[in-house]
Design a protein around this motif. Structure first.
Motif, short mmCIF file in Angstrom:
data_model
loop_
_atom_site.label_atom_id
_atom_site.label_comp_id
_atom_site.label_asym_id
_atom_site.label_seq_id
_atom_site.Cartn_x
_atom_site.Cartn_y
_atom_site.Cartn_z
N SER A 6 34.83 13.08 45.96
CA SER A 6 34.17 13.27 44.69
C SER A 6 34.02 12.43 43.75
O SER A 6 34.62 11.29 43.93
N TYR A 66 30.12 14.84 46.66
CA TYR A 66 30.50 15.84 45.57
C TYR A 66 30.42 15.26 44.28
O TYR A 66 31.08 14.19 44.01
N ILE A 118 26.64 18.04 46.86
CA ILE A 118 27.06 19.06 46.03
C ILE A 118 26.75 18.41 44.46
O ILE A 118 27.72 17.53 44.20
N ASP A 143 28.04 19.48 40.91
CA ASP A 143 28.98 20.74 40.12
C ASP A 143 28.56 20.25 38.75
O ASP A 143 29.14 19.39 38.01
#
Length: 102
Positions: free
Chosen positions: A9, A46, A92, A94
Motif C-alpha cells: 500500500s 493499493y 485499488i 481507497d
C-alpha cells in the motif's frame, strides 16, 4: 493479514519525505519518495487517498494531508488509468477521510 500481504500500500501519497520539494507547495516535502506512476511500477496496487473538494479552486478535487492541498486528484487518476491500460492489472483506490467539502 492476507490483504496486507496481497497488496503493497501507499499511504497519503505526496507529503513529507527525504527533503524533496513538493511541486505544488514549495514549503512542504513529499512523504512518498516516488510519484504514483513509479509506485505502481514498483508493485504498489493499493492507494490510500484522502481527497478534499475546494469549490473556489480551479482544480476542484485535491489529494490532501489533513487540510493541506498536495496534488490535483486528476494527476493520480491519470497515472492509475495509464498504468492499468498498459498492464491490464488491478489497482485499488481507497478514498476516505474527506476533510474538506463533504
Amino acid at each position: 493479514t492476507f490483504f496486507d500481504e496481497l497488496f503493497q500500500s501507499s499511504n497519503t501519497v505526496y507529503f513529507l519525505y527525504r527533503g524533496q520539494m513538493h511541486k505544488h507547495h514549495p514549503k512542504i516535502f513529499h512523504m512518498q519518495d516516488e510519484d504514483v506512476w513509479t509506485q505502481l511500477l514498483f508493485g504498489v496496487r493499493y492507494l490510500d487517498l484522502r481527497v478534499s473538494y475546494y469549490p473556489e479552486s480551479p482544480e476542484k478535487f485535491w489529494i490532501v494531508h489533513d487540510f493541506v492541498k498536495l496534488n490535483p486528484l486528476h494527476e493520480v487518476v491519470s497515472d492509475v488509468r495509464r498504468f492499468m491500460s498498459v498492464t491490464k492489472e488491478m489497482v485499488i483506490l481507497d478514498f476516505h477521510r474527506f476533510p474538506q467539502g463533504t
